[in-house]
Enzyme design. Structure first.
Site, PDB file in Angstrom:
ATOM      1  N   ALA A 102     -10.284 -41.490 -14.604  1.00  0.00           N
ATOM      2  CA  ALA A 102     -10.626 -42.618 -15.358  1.00  0.00           C
ATOM      3  C   ALA A 102     -12.516 -43.125 -15.036  1.00  0.00           C
ATOM      4  O   ALA A 102     -12.680 -42.969 -15.834  1.00  0.00           O
ATOM      5  CB  ALA A 102      -9.484 -43.844 -16.146  1.00  0.00           C
ATOM      6  N   GLY A 110     -11.545 -42.384  -9.841  1.00  0.00           N
ATOM      7  CA  GLY A 110     -10.607 -41.346 -10.257  1.00  0.00           C
ATOM      8  C   GLY A 110     -10.940 -40.637 -11.646  1.00  0.00           C
ATOM      9  O   GLY A 110     -11.929 -40.331 -11.672  1.00  0.00           O
ATOM     10  N   SER A 140      -1.390 -45.751 -28.451  1.00  0.00           N
ATOM     11  CA  SER A 140      -1.645 -44.471 -29.531  1.00  0.00           C
ATOM     12  C   SER A 140      -1.381 -44.780 -31.022  1.00  0.00           C
ATOM     13  O   SER A 140      -1.437 -44.036 -31.987  1.00  0.00           O
ATOM     14  CB  SER A 140      -2.161 -43.435 -29.011  1.00  0.00           C
ATOM     15  N   ASP A 147     -13.048 -40.642 -24.784  1.00  0.00           N
ATOM     16  CA  ASP A 147     -13.207 -42.003 -23.576  1.00  0.00           C
ATOM     17  C   ASP A 147     -14.670 -42.390 -23.315  1.00  0.00           C
ATOM     18  O   ASP A 147     -15.014 -43.637 -23.300  1.00  0.00           O
ATOM     19  CB  ASP A 147     -12.393 -41.555 -22.483  1.00  0.00           C
ATOM     20  N   LYS A 201      -5.111 -35.208 -17.853  1.00  0.00           N
ATOM     21  CA  LYS A 201      -6.480 -34.674 -18.916  1.00  0.00           C
ATOM     22  C   LYS A 201      -7.617 -33.507 -18.731  1.00  0.00           C
ATOM     23  O   LYS A 201      -7.676 -33.210 -19.338  1.00  0.00           O
ATOM     24  CB  LYS A 201      -6.818 -36.902 -18.784  1.00  0.00           C
ATOM     25  N   ASN A 255      -9.904 -35.724 -23.060  1.00  0.00           N
ATOM     26  CA  ASN A 255      -8.417 -36.856 -23.913  1.00  0.00           C
ATOM     27  C   ASN A 255      -7.765 -36.439 -25.646  1.00  0.00           C
ATOM     28  O   ASN A 255      -7.242 -37.320 -26.277  1.00  0.00           O
ATOM     29  CB  ASN A 255      -9.115 -38.307 -24.167  1.00  0.00           C
ATOM     30  N   THR A 277      -3.605 -37.996 -22.422  1.00  0.00           N
ATOM     31  CA  THR A 277      -3.140 -39.008 -21.597  1.00  0.00           C
ATOM     32  C   THR A 277      -2.828 -38.853 -20.218  1.00  0.00           C
ATOM     33  O   THR A 277      -2.220 -37.569 -20.142  1.00  0.00           O
ATOM     34  CB  THR A 277      -2.262 -40.665 -21.819  1.00  0.00           C
TER      35      THR A 277
END
Length: 506
Positions: free
Chosen positions: A362, A360, A251, A335, A298, A319, A294
């Site tokens: 993500a 999960g 990032s 995201d 989150k 995020n 991250t």
């Protein structure tokens, strides 16, 4: 802000030359002089007295003009590599003066061994930087101005290991209102403070030309061209990315490349956060305007927010946090945007059947993204209860893994970390389970995971996780900057770095 005793602009970035051999020493000095106007010479790193003589002889003969040299021959008791006595250290500093060094760095341990604790009367370089190092912790009592009253000392450097962000801030406070103090929070926790030290009033910041000589140092080219530490002022917008671990995060590279390309007076810094509450308390002191979030924060960040947009709340993860003009924390989730942008133009999501492998954190943003775009979401995961919860949240359904080899789908998205470096030869799914028109992997290290390579071998279109990563980062950038992100430049910087990493792994 008053000009420091070392000058202004690039002169406040000190390039550190550390080598064991005189020949390499000379090459690094030449390289350093092209990047900065101030160069520290670590004479203690040279292998022996013979190499020191050759290095200083070369410097006397071929020193680049218009460069201020700081000679350092730090003894081991002061955190250096030199095994000699205090008088032997002074001998090499005298030789450094003869070679043209205008400054020397003398550690406080050596000063205390000298008569009357003074360097006056010694034929060392005319300007003396007194250095105090603590490689274990940040002392509770820090008093740089008092030490400056020692005879013959022109400036002071305080470098202390930061155990937390509060330590880092205490070191930075030493530099406020002074043009004679070099304040260095050491270690990964101290890295943001190191980059912001000049903005806080510090006289100098160090960056290695080659090998790092202290914990948390940022490479010279990055410090100068990516973070632009010498250009930051109180008016600069400061952002961050928080996580644990954080050193792997791309990032800072992506966002700062965008700021440079768009000529924005802004910087994004990596914050290693061990206690989220401590970071939140430090936000005003660092002057943060916002930060990326991250793993593993989150979800945890939600309880510290003053407000949160409805979509991020529905997803249950944030995020992106913006610090409002009143100091309130407002959360959102890009995201979600990243998944949609990564898939745009590659498939028509509306009416499609999309399998999400994994349930999960993500997976949640990906599930909401494709569901709101009109796709039917099918969740496949080892944890059946988690799969059911996610499927219910997006009005989708659960699909058993055994079905993957029997049915055909429009897309399969891997949201698990299986296949991430250093386990790049693993795949979350088998060859015969890839029955779809498109496969996307949210992993971007490596760029082409084993999953994507298998899909390509079957003639399936693939989407790398780097597309989602860049897209969500560009959305963050635009949210904070209020104009279009230079996404092409940001993507190129990320891809170039990843390709360089992969060449190193081979």
């Amino acid at each position: 802000m008053a000009e420091s005793v070392f000058g202004s602009g690039l002169a406040r970035i000190c390039a550190v030359v550390a080598a064991t051999r005189a020949q390499q020493f000379g090459s690094l000095v030449q390289k350093a002089s092209r990047e900065s106007r101030t160069v520290e010479l670590r004479l203690d790193w040279l292998a022996n007295d013979r190499e020191r003589r050759h290095a200083l002889a070369w410097l006397k003969r071929a020193a680049p003009p218009q460069v201020t040299f700081i000679a350092t021959c730090r003894r081991r008791r002061g955190g250096g590599e030199f095994v000699g006595s205090a008088l032997e250290e002074l001998f090499w500093l005298m030789k450094a003066k003869e070679a043209g060094c205008a400054w020397c760095d003398l550690e406080i341990e050596t000063l205390r061994e000298l008569p009357e604790n003074s360097v006056e009367g010694y034929a060392i370089p005319p300007k003396v930087l007194l250095s105090i190092h603590d490689f274990r912790r940040t002392p509770r009592s820090l008093s740089a101005p008092r030490i400056l009253r020692h005879g013959g000392v022109d400036a002071i450097k305080v470098a202390a290991m930061s155990q937390n962000l509060a330590d880092s801030l205490r070191v930075l406070h030493l530099a406020r209102g002074s043009r004679q103090v070099v304040a260095i929070p050491m270690g990964e926790v101290g890295l943001p403070g190191r980059i912001l030290s000049l903005r806080s009033g510090g006289a100098l910041v160090y960056a290695p030309v080659a090998e790092a000589t202290a914990p948390g140092q940022v490479p010279l080219r990055e410090l100068r061209d990516l973070y632009r530490a010498h250009e930051l002022t109180e008016k600069s917008k400061v952002f961050g990315v928080i996580g644990n671990p954080i050193s792997h995060s791309l990032s800072p590279l992506m966002h700062n490349t965008g700021y440079v390309a768009a000529k924005k007076d802004a910087v994004l810094l990596p914050f290693l956060v061990e206690r989220l509450g401590d970071f939140v308390k430090a936000i005003p002191e660092f002057g943060l305007r916002g930060f990326c979030v991250t793993l593993p924060y989150k979800t945890a960040i939600l309880r510290y927010l003053d407000e949160c947009d409805s979509l991020a709340e529905e997803i249950g993860a944030v995020n992106t946090v913006t610090v409002t003009e009143r100091g309130k924390l407002a959360g959102s989730n890009t995201d979600y945007v990243g998944v949609v942008r990564a898939l745009e133009g590659k498939m028509n999501l509306k009416g499609s059947r999309v399998v999400l492998y994994g349930a999960g954190g993500a997976a949640r943003a990906a599930a909401f993204a494709v569901a709101k775009a009109g796709a039917e979401v099918l969740v496949c995961a080892r944890r059946e209860a988690a799969a059911r919860r996610l499927a219910r949240a997006v009005y989708g359904s659960v699909v058993r893994r055994s079905v993957l080899r029997k049915e055909r789908f429009d897309a399969i998205l891997n949201t698990t970390p299986v296949g991430m470096h250093p386990h790049a030869e693993d795949s979350p799914l088998r060859f015969e389970e890839l029955n779809s028109s498109l496969v996307m992997d949210l992993i971007y290290r490596p760029l082409q995971t084993k999953l994507l390579r298998m899909a390509a071998k079957k003639g399936i279109r693939t989407v790398s996780g780097v597309e989602m990563f860049v897209a969500q980062g560009a959305a963050q950038w635009e949210h904070w900057m209020r104009n279009r992100a230079p996404e092409q430049e940001m993507r190129k910087a990320v891809v170039d770095r990843l390709q360089t990493e992969e060449r190193r792994w081979r």
